[in-house]
Design a protein around this motif. Structure first.
Motif, PDB file in Angstrom:
ATOM      1  N   LEU A  11     -15.146 -24.979 -89.127  1.00 44.84           N
ATOM      2  CA  LEU A  11     -15.030 -26.112 -87.802  1.00 44.84           C
ATOM      3  C   LEU A  11     -13.859 -26.880 -87.963  1.00 44.84           C
ATOM      4  O   LEU A  11     -13.101 -27.218 -87.026  1.00 44.84           O
ATOM      5  N   TYR A  14     -10.630 -24.399 -87.370  1.00 50.65           N
ATOM      6  CA  TYR A  14     -10.450 -23.783 -85.987  1.00 50.65           C
ATOM      7  C   TYR A  14     -11.090 -24.532 -84.867  1.00 50.65           C
ATOM      8  O   TYR A  14     -10.903 -24.096 -83.613  1.00 50.65           O
ATOM      9  N   GLY A  15     -11.892 -25.619 -85.249  1.00 46.21           N
ATOM     10  CA  GLY A  15     -12.411 -26.686 -84.110  1.00 46.21           C
ATOM     11  C   GLY A  15     -11.650 -27.204 -83.260  1.00 46.21           C
ATOM     12  O   GLY A  15     -10.331 -27.571 -83.708  1.00 46.21           O
ATOM     13  N   ASN A  16     -12.244 -27.649 -82.052  1.00 51.99           N
ATOM     14  CA  ASN A  16     -11.616 -28.220 -81.250  1.00 51.99           C
ATOM     15  C   ASN A  16     -12.416 -29.321 -80.687  1.00 51.99           C
ATOM     16  O   ASN A  16     -13.779 -28.882 -80.632  1.00 51.99           O
ATOM     17  N   THR A  22     -13.653 -24.182 -78.988  1.00 49.22           N
ATOM     18  CA  THR A  22     -13.797 -23.806 -80.249  1.00 49.22           C
ATOM     19  C   THR A  22     -14.564 -22.578 -80.267  1.00 49.22           C
ATOM     20  O   THR A  22     -13.944 -21.586 -80.989  1.00 49.22           O
ATOM     21  N   ARG A  23     -15.375 -22.228 -79.491  1.00 49.71           N
ATOM     22  CA  ARG A  23     -16.010 -21.071 -79.549  1.00 49.71           C
ATOM     23  C   ARG A  23     -14.910 -19.619 -79.035  1.00 49.71           C
ATOM     24  O   ARG A  23     -15.152 -18.774 -79.746  1.00 49.71           O
ATOM     25  N   ARG A  25     -11.855 -19.822 -79.766  1.00 50.51           N
ATOM     26  CA  ARG A  25     -11.014 -19.724 -81.073  1.00 50.51           C
ATOM     27  C   ARG A  25     -11.799 -18.833 -82.140  1.00 50.51           C
ATOM     28  O   ARG A  25     -11.314 -18.006 -82.873  1.00 50.51           O
ATOM     29  N   CYS A  46     -20.593 -18.711 -84.331  1.00 54.33           N
ATOM     30  CA  CYS A  46     -20.409 -18.733 -83.015  1.00 54.33           C
ATOM     31  C   CYS A  46     -21.736 -18.583 -82.292  1.00 54.33           C
ATOM     32  O   CYS A  46     -21.834 -19.458 -81.323  1.00 54.33           O
ATOM     33  N   PHE A  62     -18.237 -32.749 -84.032  1.00 49.88           N
ATOM     34  CA  PHE A  62     -17.139 -32.209 -84.422  1.00 49.88           C
ATOM     35  C   PHE A  62     -16.120 -33.518 -85.206  1.00 49.88           C
ATOM     36  O   PHE A  62     -15.524 -33.264 -86.299  1.00 49.88           O
ATOM     37  N   ARG A  66     -15.288 -33.099 -89.157  1.00 43.66           N
ATOM     38  CA  ARG A  66     -13.715 -33.465 -89.346  1.00 43.66           C
ATOM     39  C   ARG A  66     -13.404 -34.540 -90.327  1.00 43.66           C
ATOM     40  O   ARG A  66     -12.790 -34.469 -91.325  1.00 43.66           O
TER      41      ARG A  66
END
Length: 100
Positions: A11, A14-16, A22-23, A25, A46, A62, A66
């Motif tokens: 996460l 590659y997370g957003n 995110t899924r 990516r 996923c 998220f 982070r």
């Protein structure tokens, strides 16, 4: 939802803030991953992100993950700096003996 450390790393990298992106990516990463164990980890993560109730609080999760991973990275760097310091000695951090 509980996340493993490996899922938190995914996460973080590659997370957003947008769950749909995110899924997308992560599915792309799973398609490019050659290692079967890593591919399974990404695909399982996923699927974990597919929950309907997750959409309401994903943004908060998220930013929390982070922040947690940034602090973890900072602590690793600080630990490495301390160990590489020539002035640092493990003897300096030994508990004093109360019997003396």
């Amino acid at each position: 939802m509980k996340l493993t450390f490996d899922e938190k790393k995914l996460l973080y990298v590659y997370g957003n803030p947008d769950l749909a992106l995110t899924r997308k990516r992560l599915y792309g990463v799973a398609g490019l991953t050659v290692d079967p164990d890593q591919n399974k980890l990404v695909l399982d993560f996923c699927r974990k992100l597919e929950g309907e109730t997750l959409t309401d609080w994903y943004g908060q999760m998220f930013y929390f993950v982070r922040s947690e991973m940034e602090h973890y990275t900072m602590m690793q760097k600080m630990s490495r700096d301390i160990e590489e310091d020539k002035e640092w000695r493990k003897e300096d951090f030994v508990e004093p003996d109360d019997n003396v």
